[in-house]
Design a protein around this motif. Sequence first.
Motif, PDB file in Angstrom:
ATOM      1  N   ALA A   1       7.398  19.918  -8.029  1.00  6.45           N
ATOM      2  CA  ALA A   1       8.551  19.182  -8.560  1.00  6.45           C
ATOM      3  C   ALA A   1       9.597  19.014  -7.464  1.00  6.45           C
ATOM      4  N   LYS A   2      10.210  17.840  -7.425  1.00  6.02           N
ATOM      5  CA  LYS A   2      11.275  17.624  -6.441  1.00  6.02           C
ATOM      6  C   LYS A   2      12.568  18.112  -7.081  1.00  6.02           C
ATOM      7  N   THR A   3      12.802  19.393  -6.948  1.00  5.00           N
ATOM      8  CA  THR A   3      13.941  20.029  -7.605  1.00  5.00           C
ATOM      9  C   THR A   3      14.691  20.871  -6.582  1.00  5.00           C
TER      10      THR A   3
ATOM     11  N   GLU B   1       7.662   7.470 -11.077  1.00  4.82           N
ATOM     12  CA  GLU B   1       6.643   8.284 -11.766  1.00  4.82           C
ATOM     13  C   GLU B   1       6.785   9.757 -11.382  1.00  4.82           C
ATOM     14  N   ARG B   2       7.034   9.991 -10.101  1.00  9.70           N
ATOM     15  CA  ARG B   2       7.172  11.387  -9.662  1.00  9.70           C
ATOM     16  C   ARG B   2       8.421  12.034 -10.283  1.00  9.70           C
ATOM     17  N   LEU B   3       9.494  11.256 -10.395  1.00 11.33           N
ATOM     18  CA  LEU B   3      10.699  11.789 -11.039  1.00 11.33           C
ATOM     19  C   LEU B   3      10.360  12.283 -12.444  1.00 11.33           C
TER      20      LEU B   3
ATOM     21  N   GLN C   1       0.314  24.830   3.442  1.00  9.21           N
ATOM     22  CA  GLN C   1       0.747  23.943   2.369  1.00  9.21           C
ATOM     23  C   GLN C   1       1.488  22.727   2.915  1.00  9.21           C
ATOM     24  N   GLU C   2       2.753  22.863   3.282  1.00  8.93           N
ATOM     25  CA  GLU C   2       3.514  21.727   3.782  1.00  8.93           C
ATOM     26  C   GLU C   2       4.713  22.252   4.545  1.00  8.93           C
ATOM     27  N   VAL C   3       5.461  21.368   5.177  1.00  6.76           N
ATOM     28  CA  VAL C   3       6.698  21.788   5.841  1.00  6.76           C
ATOM     29  C   VAL C   3       7.887  21.343   4.997  1.00  6.76           C
ATOM     30  N   GLY C   4       9.078  21.757   5.394  1.00  8.43           N
ATOM     31  CA  GLY C   4      10.335  21.520   4.671  1.00  8.43           C
ATOM     32  C   GLY C   4      10.309  20.364   3.698  1.00  8.43           C
ATOM     33  N   ALA C   5      10.349  19.155   4.200  1.00  2.80           N
ATOM     34  CA  ALA C   5      10.328  17.996   3.310  1.00  2.80           C
ATOM     35  C   ALA C   5       9.253  17.014   3.750  1.00  2.80           C
ATOM     36  N   MET C   6       8.165  17.570   4.270  1.00  2.61           N
ATOM     37  CA  MET C   6       7.053  16.717   4.706  1.00  2.61           C
ATOM     38  C   MET C   6       5.729  17.368   4.342  1.00  2.61           C
TER      39      MET C   6
ATOM     40  N   ASN D   1      13.654  24.382  -5.022  1.00  4.46           N
ATOM     41  CA  ASN D   1      12.652  24.503  -3.960  1.00  4.46           C
ATOM     42  C   ASN D   1      13.306  24.443  -2.581  1.00  4.46           C
ATOM     43  N   TYR D   2      14.435  23.761  -2.516  1.00  3.39           N
ATOM     44  CA  TYR D   2      15.157  23.676  -1.237  1.00  3.39           C
ATOM     45  C   TYR D   2      16.030  24.910  -1.047  1.00  3.39           C
ATOM     46  N   ALA D   3      16.682  25.342  -2.155  1.00  7.23           N
ATOM     47  CA  ALA D   3      17.554  26.517  -2.073  1.00  7.23           C
ATOM     48  C   ALA D   3      16.784  27.711  -1.512  1.00  7.23           C
TER      49      ALA D   3
ATOM     50  N   GLY E   1       6.698  11.998   5.488  1.00 16.28           N
ATOM     51  CA  GLY E   1       7.768  12.018   4.486  1.00 16.28           C
ATOM     52  C   GLY E   1       8.641  10.784   4.646  1.00 16.28           C
ATOM     53  N   THR E   2       9.387  10.462   3.619  1.00 16.08           N
ATOM     54  CA  THR E   2      10.204   9.247   3.622  1.00 16.08           C
ATOM     55  C   THR E   2      11.169   9.182   4.808  1.00 16.08           C
ATOM     56  N   ALA E   3      11.792  10.315   5.136  1.00 18.75           N
ATOM     57  CA  ALA E   3      12.835  10.298   6.171  1.00 18.75           C
ATOM     58  C   ALA E   3      12.267   9.860   7.524  1.00 18.75           C
TER      59      ALA E   3
ATOM     60  N   VAL F   1       2.185  21.978  -3.998  1.00 21.29           N
ATOM     61  CA  VAL F   1       2.529  21.062  -2.908  1.00 21.29           C
ATOM     62  C   VAL F   1       3.175  19.814  -3.502  1.00 21.29           C
ATOM     63  N   LEU F   2       4.251  19.366  -2.876  1.00 20.21           N
ATOM     64  CA  LEU F   2       4.951  18.172  -3.334  1.00 20.21           C
ATOM     65  C   LEU F   2       4.083  16.938  -3.053  1.00 20.21           C
ATOM     66  N   PRO F   3       3.790  16.150  -4.076  1.00 20.68           N
ATOM     67  CA  PRO F   3       2.940  14.972  -3.865  1.00 20.68           C
ATOM     68  C   PRO F   3       3.711  13.833  -3.199  1.00 20.68           C
ATOM     69  N   GLY F   4       3.738  13.817  -1.892  1.00 18.02           N
ATOM     70  CA  GLY F   4       4.511  12.840  -1.140  1.00 18.02           C
ATOM     71  C   GLY F   4       3.975  11.424  -1.314  1.00 18.02           C
ATOM     72  N   VAL F   5       4.891  10.484  -1.448  1.00 16.12           N
ATOM     73  CA  VAL F   5       4.498   9.071  -1.507  1.00 16.12           C
ATOM     74  C   VAL F   5       3.978   8.642  -0.134  1.00 16.12           C
ATOM     75  N   THR F   6       4.587   9.179   0.921  1.00 18.87           N
ATOM     76  CA  THR F   6       4.116   8.873   2.274  1.00 18.87           C
ATOM     77  C   THR F   6       2.718   9.452   2.472  1.00 18.87           C
ATOM     78  N   ARG F   7       2.499  10.684   2.011  1.00 21.24           N
ATOM     79  CA  ARG F   7       1.175  11.321   2.092  1.00 21.24           C
ATOM     80  C   ARG F   7       0.119  10.427   1.446  1.00 21.24           C
TER      81      ARG F   7
ATOM     82  N   VAL G   1       8.062  32.714   1.078  1.00 22.12           N
ATOM     83  CA  VAL G   1       7.218  31.662   0.496  1.00 22.12           C
ATOM     84  C   VAL G   1       8.080  30.664  -0.268  1.00 22.12           C
ATOM     85  N   ARG G   2       7.530  29.461  -0.435  1.00 21.04           N
ATOM     86  CA  ARG G   2       8.266  28.392  -1.108  1.00 21.04           C
ATOM     87  C   ARG G   2       7.792  28.182  -2.538  1.00 21.04           C
ATOM     88  N   ALA G   3       6.484  28.295  -2.761  1.00 20.41           N
ATOM     89  CA  ALA G   3       5.935  27.925  -4.065  1.00 20.41           C
ATOM     90  C   ALA G   3       4.813  28.880  -4.448  1.00 20.41           C
TER      91      ALA G   3
HETATM   92  C1  LIG Z   1      10.159  14.741  -0.736  1.00 22.63           C
HETATM   93  C2  LIG Z   1       9.268  15.772  -0.182  1.00 22.63           C
HETATM   94  C3  LIG Z   1       8.144  15.455   0.607  1.00 22.63           C
HETATM   95  C4  LIG Z   1       7.815  14.063   1.067  1.00 22.63           C
HETATM   96  O1  LIG Z   1       7.643  13.159   0.035  1.00 22.63           O
HETATM   97  P1  LIG Z   1       7.761  11.582   0.340  1.00 22.63           P
HETATM   98  O2  LIG Z   1       7.599  10.971  -0.997  1.00 22.63           O
HETATM   99  O3  LIG Z   1       6.675  11.246   1.275  1.00 22.63           O
HETATM  100  O4  LIG Z   1       9.110  11.377   0.929  1.00 22.63           O
HETATM  101  C5  LIG Z   1       7.329  16.490   1.020  1.00 22.63           C
HETATM  102  N1  LIG Z   1       7.603  17.773   0.719  1.00 22.63           N
HETATM  103  C6  LIG Z   1       8.678  18.113  -0.023  1.00 22.63           C
HETATM  104  C7  LIG Z   1       8.924  19.536  -0.334  1.00 22.63           C
HETATM  105  C8  LIG Z   1       9.543  17.131  -0.498  1.00 22.63           C
HETATM  106  O5  LIG Z   1      10.608  17.483  -1.225  1.00 22.63           O
END
Ligand SMILES: *Cc1c(COP(=O)(O)O)cnc(C)c1O
Length: 359
Positions: free
Chosen positions: A196-198, A94-96, A232-237, A201-203, A302-304, A256-262, A186-188
């Motif tokens: 969006a997981k794009t 769904e997030r994709l 807001q959030e950290v790198g990928a969490m 946002n990482y670049a 986060g997933t990792a 803010v990225l809607p984390g599944v773990t969140r 800033v990130r976003a």
């Molecule tokens: C993927 C991601 C997360 C964590 O999402 P999960 O679904 O919990 O892995 C948080 N922040 C960012 C910026 C992400 O790309």
Amino acid sequence: MIDIPVTLTCEPKKKPTLEEEGSLGFGKRFSDHMFIMEWYDGEWHNPRIEPYHRLSLDPSSSVLHYAQEIFEGLKAYRTDDGRILMFRPDANSERLNNSAKRMCMPTIDVDFNVEAMRKLVEVEKDWVPHSAGTSLYLRPTMFANDEALGVHAASHYIYFVICAPSGAYYKEGLKPIRIRVEDKYVRAVRGGMGFAKTGGNYACSILAGDEAAKEGFAQVLWLDGEHLKYVQEVGAMNMMFVVNGKILTADLKDTVLPGVTRRSILALAREKGLEVEERDISIDELVAYAESGELTEAFGTGTAAVVSPVGELCYRDKHMVIGGGEIGKLTMDFYNTLTGIQWGRIPDTHGWVKEVCKA
Ligand SMILES: *Cc1c(COP(=O)(O)O)cnc(C)c1O
């Protein structure tokens, strides 16, 4: 369910031995097969599982120039009782699609995408590592592939899913990390693509991460792009703060990225009867809670890492040690509960785990 044809490799790679599983790291080795399909003429074509291979792109391929790209990250786990499980693949699918809509890309039927991932993991089940804490990481990815330089939504896309056997995130148990609050980059921004997981946002976050790493920080905590004021959030969490026994976390909005773990942790917290506040949290408010001792725990989700305790938060010249730099009780509880569900040791009362196959 739509049948996805499988072509098996004639040259299987060597799988990591039990001993090598200890040094797998993250995303460095890949399994034997991948799922792939192409979009053109307004629909997806030829979904299939085939031997893992390189992609050949024209130098004009639109993704290389304008970064129309999205991805996902989720894991498959081997249980002690001989099953392979995936954690909430429907939520990732769904997030994709939400990311796809923001980036003007085609969506994928959620049930179909879940089945594509399930079947790929079934084909690769022997690639799901065995040691405690290890998993098979799945990386679904979609990118634009028009062979032309005009700036517009492409009409050709490739979607693939690859699998990386990954090591235990914490080899010697959970370890608190140091985080710097980023007050320059800033990130976003409001109206942007932070949710969006794009790749973009990482670049845009690599430079800040690099500068923080030079000063010994594991990650940066982003502030909002408008006022540089709200956390807001950290790198990928995503980030959670325990204040007076309540869980505080940034509300999602579009930055803010809607984390599944969140989402999963917040559900567990509410079930425990904890109060949860999803709202704007200013960095000044957080500093005040840290100084008064009301901020007792902080952790990323986060997933990792699943749950990553934060032992120290630095904002300008303020160094805030949280919970004496030790892992908090709620942090540990959430880690144990969620990983317990993921590895099939704790019954799943939420319908979060999807059984892929018998191991
Ligand atoms: C993927 C991601 C997360 C964590 O999402 P999960 O679904 O919990 O892995 C948080 N922040 C960012 C910026 C992400 O790309």
